[in-house]
Scaffold this active site. Structure first.
Site, PDB file in Angstrom:
ATOM      1  N   ARG A 100       4.747   2.593  12.949  1.00  0.00           N
ATOM      2  CA  ARG A 100       4.809   3.596  12.002  1.00  0.00           C
ATOM      3  C   ARG A 100       4.106   4.747  12.016  1.00  0.00           C
ATOM      4  NH1 ARG A 100       3.941   1.841   5.500  1.00  0.00           N
ATOM      5  NH2 ARG A 100       6.020   1.171   5.896  1.00  0.00           N
ATOM      6  N   HIS A 127      13.361   5.462   7.177  1.00  0.00           N
ATOM      7  CA  HIS A 127      12.605   4.091   6.782  1.00  0.00           C
ATOM      8  C   HIS A 127      13.663   3.175   6.971  1.00  0.00           C
ATOM      9  CE1 HIS A 127       9.888   1.275   5.754  1.00  0.00           C
ATOM     10  NE2 HIS A 127       9.804   1.572   4.581  1.00  0.00           N
ATOM     11  N   GLN A 130      13.568  -0.782   5.696  1.00  0.00           N
ATOM     12  CA  GLN A 130      13.612  -0.795   4.373  1.00  0.00           C
ATOM     13  C   GLN A 130      15.002  -0.732   3.807  1.00  0.00           C
ATOM     14  OE1 GLN A 130      10.882  -0.632   1.756  1.00  0.00           O
ATOM     15  NE2 GLN A 130      12.413  -1.177   0.648  1.00  0.00           N
ATOM     16  N   ASP A 219      11.516   6.268  -5.439  1.00  0.00           N
ATOM     17  CA  ASP A 219      10.558   6.089  -4.569  1.00  0.00           C
ATOM     18  C   ASP A 219       9.463   7.072  -5.194  1.00  0.00           C
ATOM     19  OD1 ASP A 219       8.847   5.299  -2.257  1.00  0.00           O
ATOM     20  OD2 ASP A 219       9.902   6.634  -1.037  1.00  0.00           O
ATOM     21  N   CYS A 259      11.207   0.872  -3.249  1.00  0.00           N
ATOM     22  CA  CYS A 259      10.661   0.266  -1.857  1.00  0.00           C
ATOM     23  C   CYS A 259       9.462  -0.271  -2.241  1.00  0.00           C
ATOM     24  CB  CYS A 259      11.074   1.253  -0.765  1.00  0.00           C
ATOM     25  SG  CYS A 259      10.052   2.820  -1.047  1.00  0.00           S
ATOM     26  N   ARG A 287      12.393  -7.858   2.905  1.00  0.00           N
ATOM     27  CA  ARG A 287      11.820  -7.159   4.235  1.00  0.00           C
ATOM     28  C   ARG A 287      11.690  -8.079   5.328  1.00  0.00           C
ATOM     29  NH1 ARG A 287       9.420  -2.516   3.633  1.00  0.00           N
ATOM     30  NH2 ARG A 287       9.724  -2.398   6.038  1.00  0.00           N
TER      31      ARG A 287
HETATM   32  N1   CP Z   1       8.059  -0.525   1.543  1.00  0.00           N
HETATM   33  C1   CP Z   1       7.199  -0.229   2.354  1.00  0.00           C
HETATM   34  O1   CP Z   1       7.321   0.069   3.566  1.00  0.00           O
HETATM   35  O2   CP Z   1       5.717  -0.716   1.905  1.00  0.00           O
HETATM   36  P1   CP Z   1       4.621  -0.577   2.666  1.00  0.00           P
HETATM   37  O3   CP Z   1       4.148   0.866   2.903  1.00  0.00           O
HETATM   38  O4   CP Z   1       3.700  -1.185   2.044  1.00  0.00           O
HETATM   39  O5   CP Z   1       4.849  -1.228   4.194  1.00  0.00           O
HETATM   40  N1  NVA Z   2       8.510   7.548   1.064  1.00  0.00           N
HETATM   41  C1  NVA Z   2       7.347   6.468   1.155  1.00  0.00           C
HETATM   42  C2  NVA Z   2       7.833   5.163   1.499  1.00  0.00           C
HETATM   43  C3  NVA Z   2       6.639   4.067   1.452  1.00  0.00           C
HETATM   44  C4  NVA Z   2       7.217   2.661   1.880  1.00  0.00           C
HETATM   45  C5  NVA Z   2       6.512   7.086   1.765  1.00  0.00           C
HETATM   46  O1  NVA Z   2       6.627   7.390   3.183  1.00  0.00           O
HETATM   47  O2  NVA Z   2       4.972   7.098   1.793  1.00  0.00           O
END
Ligand code: CP
Ligand code: NVA
Length: 307
Positions: A100, A127, A130, A219, A259, A287
């Site tokens: 990530r 993502h 997700q 989101d 999400c 997930r």
């Molecule tokens: N939805 C999601 O990816 O959550 P986190 O940022 O907590 O991993």
């Molecule tokens: N769009 C959000 C998703 C988090 C899971 C971000 O990138 O922060």
């Protein structure tokens, strides 16, 4: 040749269907494979995470392996040494890498040079774990993806971009309700509109977006790395809040997705998030199951050959 999962479009529709099958079988405890016995998975996280990090680490343990949580501080990917060198070295210790980070290009580079599968655990652009988990949740609730009218409200971010990629694999009718200043990625939008099999349209009116929807998805308005833009985004996206009035315009059995993490009473009200249409915690649970299925598929190439 090793495979990676950096975008929903890295898998064909048939392959995603196979991943769903594995996911279902593991969720229902019909199979409990241990492809990671004696192996280690590297979990590189340059951004915060609750769901992704923990579901990956638990998933790795359930697949028989161990995980290593690696932060920016330790490896300084691309700074302390090149991504190429890091990829080559990591491949000699690890069976699989999840990452990530901010730059999607960094993840593409890591995957290109790594000799083991790489999974995108979120970038500024996409993502994909997700969205595959969410697609599985939609099938659990609606029995299908094809023909589903999915309204995404809010920022044109990594989640919106990955939903557009889903429309390149299934006949989902995706309607994105956002402002002109918060549009999703232009290249991915064009690709989804040109390729199908689903359809993607962008509207600037929340009511129009959710009208007749089977699924409403939202989101955070300001993603990780953009929190300094939160006030500006809230101004642009205030009209796209998922609330009870908006929900009335969707189909009565519409499910509401997020999400997470959510900013409650900003992009979604408490009453909707805690209401009967919400499936947000089922999404979070899935997930774990979907990522186990993705890892399993990447670790066992024979899975793709099965009928
Ligand atoms: N939805 C999601 O990816 O959550 P986190 O940022 O907590 O991993
Ligand atoms: N769009 C959000 C998703 C988090 C899971 C971000 O990138 O922060």
């Amino acid at each position: 040749m090793k495979r990676d999962y950096l975008a929903v479009t890295d898998f064909t529709t048939r392959e995603i269907d196979q991943v769903f099958q594995l996911c279902r079988a593991m969720k229902q405890k019909k199979i409990a494979p241990k492809p990671l016995e004696g192996k280690t998975v590297g979990c590189i996280f340059h951004k915060a995470s609750l769901r992704t990090r923990i579901s990956f680490e638990v998933g790795v343990a359930e697949l028989g392996g161990r995980s290593l949580y690696i932060t920016e501080k330790e490896i300084e990917l691309g700074v302390r040494e090149s991504i190429y060198d890091a990829a080559k070295v990591l491949s000699r210790y690890l069976a699989l890498i999840t990452i990530r980070t901010f730059s999607h290009d960094d993840v593409v580079q890591l995957a290109q040079h790594a000799d083991v599968p790489v999974i995108n655990a979120l970038t500024d652009l996409l993502h994909p774990c997700q969205i595959l988990g969410d697609a599985f949740t939609i099938i659990e609730k609606k029995d299908k993806l094809d023909g589903i009218r999915l309204a995404y409200l809010g920022d044109g971010n990594n989640v919106a971009n990955s939903l557009m990629n889903l429309a390149r694999r299934y006949s989902v009718n995706l309607v994105i309700g956002t402002s002109k200043e918060t549009m999703p990625d232009a290249t991915l939008l064009k690709a989804a509109q040109n390729e199908g099999p689903g359809s993607v349209s962008v509207v600037y009116d929340a009511k129009e977006a959710v009208s007749g929807a089977d699924v409403i998805y939202t989101d955070v308005w300001a993603s990780m790395g953009q929190k300094h833009e939160a006030a500006e985004k809230a101004k642009l996206l205030g009209d796209f809040q998922v609330n009870d009035n908006l929900l009335k315009l969707a189909k009565p059995d519409c499910i509401v997705m997020h999400c997470l993490p959510a900013v409650r009473n900003a992009e979604i009200t408490d009453s909707v998030m805690d209401g009967p249409n919400s499936v947000v915690f089922e999404q979070a649970e899935n997930r774990l199951h979907i990522q186990k299925a993705i890892m399993l598929a990447l670790l066992d190439e024979d899975i793709w050959k099965r009928k």
